[in-house]
Design a protein around this motif. Structure first.
Motif, PDB file in Angstrom:
ATOM      1  N   PRO A 110      -1.558   5.040  -6.234  1.00  0.00           N
ATOM      2  CA  PRO A 110      -2.873   3.671  -5.174  1.00  0.00           C
ATOM      3  C   PRO A 110      -3.897   3.955  -5.431  1.00  0.00           C
ATOM      4  O   PRO A 110      -4.587   5.314  -4.668  1.00  0.00           O
ATOM      5  CB  PRO A 110      -1.988   2.964  -4.163  1.00  0.00           C
ATOM      6  N   PRO A 111      -5.355   3.279  -6.071  1.00  0.00           N
ATOM      7  CA  PRO A 111      -6.116   4.496  -6.204  1.00  0.00           C
ATOM      8  C   PRO A 111      -7.034   3.324  -5.208  1.00  0.00           C
ATOM      9  O   PRO A 111      -7.444   4.549  -4.773  1.00  0.00           O
ATOM     10  CB  PRO A 111      -7.106   3.323  -7.126  1.00  0.00           C
ATOM     11  N   ASN A 112      -6.805   2.832  -3.943  1.00  0.00           N
ATOM     12  CA  ASN A 112      -6.989   2.374  -2.718  1.00  0.00           C
ATOM     13  C   ASN A 112      -5.639   3.643  -1.768  1.00  0.00           C
ATOM     14  O   ASN A 112      -6.015   2.579  -0.804  1.00  0.00           O
ATOM     15  CB  ASN A 112      -7.385   1.227  -2.581  1.00  0.00           C
ATOM     16  N   ASN A 113      -5.529   4.359  -2.142  1.00  0.00           N
ATOM     17  CA  ASN A 113      -4.661   5.851  -1.011  1.00  0.00           C
ATOM     18  C   ASN A 113      -5.819   6.200  -0.797  1.00  0.00           C
ATOM     19  O   ASN A 113      -6.087   8.070  -0.723  1.00  0.00           O
ATOM     20  CB  ASN A 113      -4.017   6.050  -1.197  1.00  0.00           C
ATOM     21  N   ASP A 114      -6.507   6.058   0.388  1.00  0.00           N
ATOM     22  CA  ASP A 114      -8.085   7.099   0.503  1.00  0.00           C
ATOM     23  C   ASP A 114      -8.685   7.032   2.067  1.00  0.00           C
ATOM     24  O   ASP A 114      -8.306   6.067   2.310  1.00  0.00           O
ATOM     25  CB  ASP A 114      -9.424   7.461  -0.212  1.00  0.00           C
ATOM     26  N   LEU A 115      -9.007   7.815   2.607  1.00  0.00           N
ATOM     27  CA  LEU A 115      -9.887   7.327   3.262  1.00  0.00           C
ATOM     28  C   LEU A 115     -11.391   6.436   3.422  1.00  0.00           C
ATOM     29  O   LEU A 115     -11.143   5.752   4.900  1.00  0.00           O
ATOM     30  CB  LEU A 115     -10.727   9.022   4.355  1.00  0.00           C
ATOM     31  N   LEU A 156      -2.059   3.271   4.365  1.00  0.00           N
ATOM     32  CA  LEU A 156      -1.158   2.076   5.282  1.00  0.00           C
ATOM     33  C   LEU A 156       0.208   2.525   4.904  1.00  0.00           C
ATOM     34  O   LEU A 156       0.178   2.982   3.280  1.00  0.00           O
ATOM     35  CB  LEU A 156      -1.573   0.946   5.571  1.00  0.00           C
ATOM     36  N   ALA A 157       1.302   2.307   5.782  1.00  0.00           N
ATOM     37  CA  ALA A 157       2.950   2.669   5.391  1.00  0.00           C
ATOM     38  C   ALA A 157       3.167   1.565   5.942  1.00  0.00           C
ATOM     39  O   ALA A 157       2.806   1.507   7.157  1.00  0.00           O
ATOM     40  CB  ALA A 157       3.165   3.746   5.935  1.00  0.00           C
ATOM     41  N   ASP A 158       3.980   0.860   5.026  1.00  0.00           N
ATOM     42  CA  ASP A 158       5.054  -0.324   6.082  1.00  0.00           C
ATOM     43  C   ASP A 158       4.236  -1.108   5.987  1.00  0.00           C
ATOM     44  O   ASP A 158       4.417  -2.307   4.588  1.00  0.00           O
ATOM     45  CB  ASP A 158       5.712   0.000   7.497  1.00  0.00           C
ATOM     46  N   LYS A 159       4.278  -2.397   6.720  1.00  0.00           N
ATOM     47  CA  LYS A 159       3.334  -3.991   6.222  1.00  0.00           C
ATOM     48  C   LYS A 159       3.225  -4.644   7.597  1.00  0.00           C
ATOM     49  O   LYS A 159       1.643  -3.914   8.200  1.00  0.00           O
ATOM     50  CB  LYS A 159       5.625  -4.540   6.703  1.00  0.00           C
ATOM     51  N   TRP A 160       3.635  -6.137   8.342  1.00  0.00           N
ATOM     52  CA  TRP A 160       3.040  -6.511   9.429  1.00  0.00           C
ATOM     53  C   TRP A 160       1.527  -7.033   8.875  1.00  0.00           C
ATOM     54  O   TRP A 160       1.549  -8.169   9.200  1.00  0.00           O
ATOM     55  CB  TRP A 160       2.832  -5.731   9.919  1.00  0.00           C
ATOM     56  N   TYR A 161       1.135  -6.401   8.117  1.00  0.00           N
ATOM     57  CA  TYR A 161      -0.310  -7.273   7.970  1.00  0.00           C
ATOM     58  C   TYR A 161      -0.973  -7.877   6.744  1.00  0.00           C
ATOM     59  O   TYR A 161      -0.098  -8.273   5.713  1.00  0.00           O
ATOM     60  CB  TYR A 161      -1.970  -5.804   8.160  1.00  0.00           C
ATOM     61  N   PRO A 162      -1.387  -8.880   6.456  1.00  0.00           N
ATOM     62  CA  PRO A 162      -1.605 -10.253   5.835  1.00  0.00           C
ATOM     63  C   PRO A 162      -1.962  -9.519   4.231  1.00  0.00           C
ATOM     64  O   PRO A 162      -2.369 -10.311   3.417  1.00  0.00           O
ATOM     65  CB  PRO A 162      -2.644 -10.985   5.900  1.00  0.00           C
ATOM     66  N   ASP A 194      12.667  -9.666   3.202  1.00  0.00           N
ATOM     67  CA  ASP A 194      12.794 -10.060   3.997  1.00  0.00           C
ATOM     68  C   ASP A 194      10.835  -9.888   4.715  1.00  0.00           C
ATOM     69  O   ASP A 194      10.326 -10.521   4.987  1.00  0.00           O
ATOM     70  CB  ASP A 194      12.983  -9.267   4.862  1.00  0.00           C
ATOM     71  N   ASN A 195      10.621  -8.733   3.665  1.00  0.00           N
ATOM     72  CA  ASN A 195       8.580  -8.562   3.508  1.00  0.00           C
ATOM     73  C   ASN A 195       8.650  -7.233   2.337  1.00  0.00           C
ATOM     74  O   ASN A 195       9.554  -6.781   2.246  1.00  0.00           O
ATOM     75  CB  ASN A 195       8.418  -7.552   5.188  1.00  0.00           C
ATOM     76  N   GLY A 196       7.429  -7.503   2.128  1.00  0.00           N
ATOM     77  CA  GLY A 196       6.948  -6.334   1.244  1.00  0.00           C
ATOM     78  C   GLY A 196       6.510  -4.803   2.370  1.00  0.00           C
ATOM     79  O   GLY A 196       7.095  -4.616   3.346  1.00  0.00           O
ATOM     80  N   ASN A 197       6.103  -3.900   1.957  1.00  0.00           N
ATOM     81  CA  ASN A 197       5.671  -2.761   1.789  1.00  0.00           C
ATOM     82  C   ASN A 197       4.726  -1.772   1.139  1.00  0.00           C
ATOM     83  O   ASN A 197       4.635  -1.963   0.356  1.00  0.00           O
ATOM     84  CB  ASN A 197       7.406  -2.384   1.250  1.00  0.00           C
ATOM     85  N   TYR A 198       3.559  -1.466   2.144  1.00  0.00           N
ATOM     86  CA  TYR A 198       3.008  -0.584   1.697  1.00  0.00           C
ATOM     87  C   TYR A 198       3.195   0.353   1.329  1.00  0.00           C
ATOM     88  O   TYR A 198       3.536   1.887   1.760  1.00  0.00           O
ATOM     89  CB  TYR A 198       1.689  -0.370   2.630  1.00  0.00           C
ATOM     90  N   HIS A 199       2.911   0.883   0.058  1.00  0.00           N
ATOM     91  CA  HIS A 199       3.392   2.267  -0.757  1.00  0.00           C
ATOM     92  C   HIS A 199       1.913   3.003  -1.079  1.00  0.00           C
ATOM     93  O   HIS A 199       1.456   4.071  -1.728  1.00  0.00           O
ATOM     94  CB  HIS A 199       3.685   2.165  -1.933  1.00  0.00           C
ATOM     95  N   ALA A 200       0.884   3.242   0.552  1.00  0.00           N
ATOM     96  CA  ALA A 200       0.292   3.975   1.047  1.00  0.00           C
ATOM     97  C   ALA A 200      -1.419   3.347   0.126  1.00  0.00           C
ATOM     98  O   ALA A 200      -2.683   3.648   0.284  1.00  0.00           O
ATOM     99  CB  ALA A 200       0.193   5.498   0.483  1.00  0.00           C
ATOM    100  N   GLU A 201      -0.985   2.097  -0.291  1.00  0.00           N
ATOM    101  CA  GLU A 201      -2.290   1.508  -0.075  1.00  0.00           C
ATOM    102  C   GLU A 201      -2.705   1.043   1.593  1.00  0.00           C
ATOM    103  O   GLU A 201      -2.686   0.830   1.922  1.00  0.00           O
ATOM    104  CB  GLU A 201      -2.699  -0.114  -1.375  1.00  0.00           C
TER     105      GLU A 201
END
Length: 635
Positions: free
Chosen positions: A360-365, A446-452, A436-443
């Protein structure tokens, strides 16, 4: 590094949200000075074998005993501190070597029986369709799973007559919910993903309608599942932990289908919560929290087990009544605490081997530091990013296994739909695929879910409905639909009136053209303040509870529209605003004073008007949705 506990939250413009003061982002993000840990430090300990295993393997049903994820996470953390990182070993698993006869479901006999039917009754097939059918059956006999021809190939042969759905008959349509886990909206070939292979679900989209803006009201497993089968927001059902369940069982889709609709009801796979009721579905097998485990003396992959139990349900159901089944796959959920995260079946290990998964282009510090400043290195989303995506090699390995597990679920769906066809039930079954929910793929780092963010809250939704007209089949719909709409939609299809306290709406009106002008009913929660009952929703409220403590997973809320999204972080009284039409990746918070041109003072007149309106609407919906206090009455 800056001490986060001493920070006050920086100096952007202020505002109001639900009567609370807010701050926007200012200052820098603190990061830990210590080296990041690459993997979860310890696998979860083996759980005790459940006494129901033998009964399940023998074809029986059993009481549900959910695994409490929160307790496991805490235990894993304690063991990490005490023992450090273990050796990283790959599993020694070869389930393909196990003979078919060890399965509790006799696939070989099943497929041979179906071949006999075809051989005796369908010699009129065209050579092309005959070849598709024979190939599917031959592969099933040899491998206990479907071949390269999908369920749609089989359906198009016309080799097995289908029972048509007749709205004038006394028999309601069957309802099949295919419900996967941690699977976001674009993990589908039909959604434009050019890498992941999901032919069965792509064919389901061709035969139905795909909703492109389907979202969940809370992006975490147990909350989303209860919200789905009760059609209630978290604030109404109050299931903030897997061990909680404050609903009456007669308020769920299972009991309504069973008692009011006369359905044969099944639940296969993950519950996600530990509900305490004596009343159960007619058929129930719960599998949750594992990828490989022993059941009935043999080693199973959880998706393979979900598939076999779903077929067993279809084979054993009474033929004189309609059925409702939720096939709740555990995949593509990782095994929490296991450093390997995604354990795949042997048959899938070679898939995607030569593919390169885009980063993902936004997988950075820079992207991670653009998050609110309270996102520190001990945030669980960041911790799991280190587990999965910290290095390019790790990211490729994890994403390929994630896609392999998605393809395995697609394979299971294919075989289940083939069984429906072979029973002649495809054309009188409402079929729904969602998650049941989505998933961050490093965007956003982050990883996993929870946030909007979109990656977390947007999930796939495909519906194939026997009532659909030909001009609707194969189309997409871009309305905002929600997980709380699923139960009202399924109940309406079964001829059952949804209770007034349910907060979702019947989605069938979006593709059947049955929506009628109504006066909003103050006793009904379907039409929140100023919603026009004659139109579909144009926005929705999102909420997520704090998990463990605010540094681990902070609570979050949002007002979501298709062009703008407003975030509010209650634990820190911080707000954000994103213009989705111009910033679909949600990378540029318009209220963030840390970036050039950010902050309330730099908003255009149009943006300021949007912010004012969204703050007002957010507070209005929040007040209505969260007005009900926690109930501790269990019936």
């Amino acid at each position: 590094a800056m001490d986060k506990s001493k920070k006050s939250g920086g100096g952007g413009g202020g505002g109001e949200s639900g009567g609370e003061s807010t701050t926007t982002q200012g200052g820098g993000k603190a990061t830990s000075g210590s080296a990041a840990v690459s993997w979860p430090e310890r696998m979860l300990p083996s759980l005790p074998k459940r006494p129901r295993a033998a009964a399940v393997a023998a074809g029986g049903t059993a009481q549900s005993t959910s695994r409490h994820h929160q307790q496991h996470w805490q235990q894993q953390r304690r063991q990490q501190q005490q023992e450090g990182e273990p050796k990283q070993e790959e599993p020694m698993i070869n389930i393909s070597a196990l003979p078919i006869w060890q399965r509790p479901y006799d696939f070989a006999a099943h497929y041979q029986g179906r071949r006999d039917i075809q051989d005796q009754s369908h010699s009129h097939l065209s050579p092309q369709h005959q070849n598709h059918y024979n190939r599917t059956m031959r592969h099933g006999e040899e491998h206990g799973q479907h071949g390269t021809a999908t369920w749609l190939d089989l359906y198009q042969t016309g080799s097995v007559p289908q029972h048509p759905y007749d709205p004038k008959s006394n028999r309601s349509m069957n309802i099949l919910l295919l419900y996967a886990d941690d699977w976001r909206y674009d993990t589908l070939g039909a959604a434009g993903n050019t890498i992941v292979s999901t032919p069965a679900l792509d064919d389901l989209s061709k035969q139905g309608i795909r909703f492109t803006h389907n979202c969940v009201t809370t992006s975490v497993c147990w909350v989303s599942r209860v919200s789905m089968f009760a059609s209630l927001y978290l604030s109404r059902h109050n299931t903030t932990k897997p061990r909680e369940f404050y609903l009456n069982w007669n308020q769920t889709v299972y009991d309504l289908m069973q008692k009011e609709g006369g359905y044969h009801v099944g639940h296969i796979g993950k519950w996600g919560v530990n509900h305490p009721y004596k009343q159960r579905p007619d058929f129930e097998v719960e599998e949750d929290g594992w990828h490989y485990d022993t059941r009935g003396g043999r080693l199973w992959h959880v998706t393979e087990k979900n598939e076999a139990d779903a077929l067993r349900f279809l084979e054993s159901r009474p033929r004189d009544k309609p059925f409702f089944a939720n096939v709740a796959f555990f995949a593509t959920h990782a095994v929490d605490g296991d450093k390997r995260q995604y354990l795949v079946q042997n048959k899938s290990r070679d898939m995607y081997e030569d593919d390169v998964i885009p980063d993902p282009p936004n997988n950075d510090l820079t992207s991670y530091h653009a998050l609110p400043e309270f996102f520190a290195d001990n945030n669980e989303g960041r911790t799991r990013w280190r587990w999965r995506y910290e290095t390019p090699d790790k990211q490729q390995h994890m994403m390929k296994n994630y896609y392999r597990m998605a393809s395995e679920v697609d394979s299971a769906c294919d075989l289940i739909l083939k069984e429906l066809y072979l029973q002649g039930e495809l054309d009188r079954t409402l079929i729904i695929f969602t998650t049941d929910n989505g998933n961050y793929h490093a965007e956003h780092g982050l990883a996993d879910k929870w946030y909007p963010h979109q990656e977390s809250i947007r999930v796939p939704l495909i519906i194939r409905d026997p009532r659909m007209s030909a001009d609707v089949v194969g189309t997409i719909n871009e309305e905002l639909t929600l997980n709380i709409d699923l139960t009202p939609t399924m109940l309406a299809a079964a001829g059952i009136t949804a209770p007034d306290h349910m907060m979702g709406r019947d989605m069938a009106q979006l593709y059947l053209g049955t929506e009628k002008a109504q006066t909003p009913n103050v006793a009904s929660e379907r039409y929140l303040p100023h919603d026009d009952a004659t139109r579909w929703r144009s926005e929705f409220f999102y909420e997520h509870p704090i998990i463990s403590h605010k540094e681990y997973i902070p609570s979050s809320e949002a007002l979501v529209r298709k062009d703008y999204k407003y975030f509010y972080w209650p634990d820190y009284k911080v707000e954000q605003l994103f213009h989705l039409a111009e910033d679909p990746g949600e990378d540029f918070d318009l209220l963030d004073t840390r970036r050039d041109g950010g902050g309330v003072g730099n908003l255009t007149d149009e943006q300021l008007g949007v912010l004012t309106d969204m703050r007002r609407r957010f507070a209005e919906l929040k007040k209505v949705i969260q007005r009900q206090q926690k109930r501790n009455v269990i019936v």
